[in-house]
Scaffold this active site. Structure first.
Site, PDB file in Angstrom:
ATOM      1  N   HIS A  62       0.698  -1.329   0.147  1.00 30.94           N
ATOM      2  CA  HIS A  62      -0.284  -0.040   0.185  1.00 30.94           C
ATOM      3  C   HIS A  62       1.034   1.545   0.032  1.00 30.94           C
ATOM      4  CE1 HIS A  62      -4.112  -1.885   1.395  1.00 30.94           C
ATOM      5  NE2 HIS A  62      -3.598  -2.484   0.649  1.00 30.94           N
ATOM      6  N   GLU A  64       0.970   4.054   1.866  1.00 35.98           N
ATOM      7  CA  GLU A  64       1.478   3.916   3.569  1.00 35.98           C
ATOM      8  C   GLU A  64       2.864   3.257   3.288  1.00 35.98           C
ATOM      9  OE1 GLU A  64      -1.566   3.642   2.549  1.00 35.98           O
ATOM     10  OE2 GLU A  64      -2.899   4.087   3.939  1.00 35.98           O
ATOM     11  N   CYS A  92      -6.253   1.653   6.131  1.00 36.93           N
ATOM     12  CA  CYS A  92      -6.500   0.455   6.548  1.00 36.93           C
ATOM     13  C   CYS A  92      -6.280   0.283   7.903  1.00 36.93           C
ATOM     14  CB  CYS A  92      -6.374  -0.379   5.299  1.00 36.93           C
ATOM     15  SG  CYS A  92      -4.662  -1.473   5.401  1.00 36.93           S
ATOM     16  N   CYS A  95      -2.252  -0.377   7.280  1.00 34.27           N
ATOM     17  CA  CYS A  95      -0.940   0.406   7.242  1.00 34.27           C
ATOM     18  C   CYS A  95      -1.611   1.196   8.892  1.00 34.27           C
ATOM     19  CB  CYS A  95      -1.656   0.830   6.177  1.00 34.27           C
ATOM     20  SG  CYS A  95      -1.320   1.292   4.501  1.00 34.27           S
TER      21      CYS A  95
END
Length: 344
Positions: A62, A64, A92, A95
């Protein structure tokens, strides 16, 4: 009438979110869901990243996580306690947890994520007092712009998917009407639907002999080597009867890829078709071989021995090998031992 006040965000937050948005656009250009992130320390960007799970074959990639990894490498420290993370979409759970482990001083996000957001939408990991580090949280920075880049991406994807669809000949997934000539089938009882979510646009067929739809029916399910014509005798009787063809069988559409015919998919189609019947059926009748598909149904099950169909009628729905993918697949899958549901 008093107008709602626009939330105030500092020029610094707005500027760094603009940089995260650039990363989101880079993700979109790479065919990834457009989420971008930057890590800031003492007013300077020290790392940036965007979504890359598809291109990297990495479910953790992701925006992040990618930005955090780059920041930790740049600083030579896995602790980022004097840094701020800017990300265009609410993090999410994965993260959010990573930012807490890294001990970020602050997390700033743009648009909310109602399906998976762990900073207030679905849950809020940042408000748990027992977690040994408290990260400050700010949301809604350039929220409209961050949401728009997501909306544009998925709208473009839908357009491209529609353009790529090549219309199928009607007989590509369906048995031609000529195949039913010469057989005494109760076609006046035929019904079709494509509305069940699990069908994904395919057409499901069932026979229904009821003259009053308010009467609860007995429902009959064929075996892996049969189809709804096995129950012509019941359909021609006075008993309210529904006989269903699963996808790939009888008059239902027939996906020709063996891999399509997973037990879980057929079970889901069956559950949704049962849920759509009103009133609730009296019972479900089926060959015992179909037990693995019935485990989660909330109906009493009668195990019936169904006489085999004449060869010509048995093969009528399958004019070529492709049409027979469903029976071949289920015959193999159902041969594997699976616990059976309770029965009467």
């Amino acid at each position: 009438m008093t107008q709602a006040k626009t939330p105030y965000h500092s020029a610094q937050d707005l500027g760094f979110m603009q940089l995260a948005l650039r990363q989101a656009h880079a993700a979109a250009a790479a065919g990834e869901v457009p989420v971008g992130a930057v890590v800031v320390r003492a007013g300077q960007v020290i790392a940036a990243g965007h979504n890359a799970p598809r291109t990297s074959h990495d479910p953790t990639a992701h925006a992040e996580i990618n930005a955090m990894r780059a920041a930790a490498q740049a600083l030579g420290n896995y602790r980022l306690d004097d840094c701020t993370l800017y990300v265009t979409l609410e993090p999410c759970a994965m993260c959010s947890g990573a930012t807490l482990h890294a001990r970020f001083e602050r997390v700033v996000f743009g648009a909310t994520e109602p399906k998976t957001g762990a900073a207030g939408s679905v849950l809020n990991l940042f408000t748990h007092e027992h977690i040994n580090h408290q990260t400050k949280l700010t949301g809604g920075v350039l929220a409209d712009a961050c949401a728009q880049v997501m909306q544009d991406f998925f709208e473009q994807r839908r357009v491209e998917q529609q353009r790529s669809k090549v219309p199928l000949r009607e007989d590509a997934l369906r048995t031609p009407d000529l195949a039913w000539e010469g057989f005494d089938l109760p076609l006046s009882f035929s019904h079709f639907t494509s509305d069940l979510p699990a069908l994904n646009g395919l057409r499901l067929h069932w026979f229904d002999n009821r003259t009053d739809s308010a009467i609860a029916p007995h429902v009959y399910l064929h075996g892996p080597d049969g189809w709804s014509a096995q129950y012509i005798a019941q359909l021609q009787s006075s008993q309210p009867t529904v006989a269903i063809d699963l996808p790939g069988f009888g008059l239902s559409d027939k996906p020709k890829k063996i891999a399509t015919h997973r037990l879980a998919w057929h079970a889901q189609v069956l559950r949704e078709s049962m849920d759509s019947l009103h009133p609730v059926p009296v019972a479900l009748h089926a060959p015992r071989a179909m037990a693995p598909l019935l485990a989660e149904l909330r109906l009493p099950v009668h195990w019936d021995d169904v006489p085999p169909l004449p060869e010509a009628l048995s093969q009528a729905p399958y004019p070529d090998r492709g049409h027979g993918a469903g029976p071949r697949a289920l015959s193999t899958l159902l041969a594997e031992p699976t616990p059976s549901p309770s029965s009467l």
